[in-house]
Design an enzyme around this catalytic site. Structure first.
Site, PDB file in Angstrom:
ATOM      1  CB  THR A  59      -0.787   0.182   1.335  1.00  0.00           C
ATOM      2  OG1 THR A  59      -0.170  -0.195   2.420  1.00  0.00           O
ATOM      3  CG2 THR A  59      -1.745  -1.120   1.294  1.00  0.00           C
ATOM      4  CB  CYS A  60       0.202   4.847  -0.860  1.00  0.00           C
ATOM      5  SG  CYS A  60      -0.022   4.506  -2.762  1.00  0.00           S
ATOM      6  N   PRO A  61       2.517   4.603   1.391  1.00  0.00           N
ATOM      7  CG  PRO A  61       4.185   5.715   2.564  1.00  0.00           C
ATOM      8  CD  PRO A  61       2.781   5.057   2.675  1.00  0.00           C
TER       9      PRO A  61
END
Length: 80
Positions: A17-19
């Protein structure tokens, strides 16, 4: 400089998932020689937007984007 006929390096970040999607992509790019090609498989619109924007802002070239039927995307990036 890498031979243009060399196979691209593959990176699967579909579970990230981001980041972390961009962190993993940047680490992979940092380990490649200039001119090398990296194919990144990711999932979702947010990672697609963030990884694309971030790699281009660092001067790398987005060669193509392929959209899969399962919500995945494959970015092909040439390292500057």
């Amino acid at each position: 400089m890498q031979n243009s006929a060399a196979a691209p390096t593959l990176l699967d970040i579909t579970r990230e998932t981001c980041p972390m999607t961009f962190v993993r992509t940047r680490l992979a790019l940092d380990g490649l020689p200039s001119g090398a090609v990296l194919r990144v498989t990711l999932r979702g619109s947010e990672p697609l937007k963030n990884v694309t924007r971030s790699t281009e802002s660092l001067g790398h070239t987005l060669l193509s984007t392929e959209n899969g039927p399962d919500g995945t995307h494959i970015l092909t990036i040439r390292k500057h």
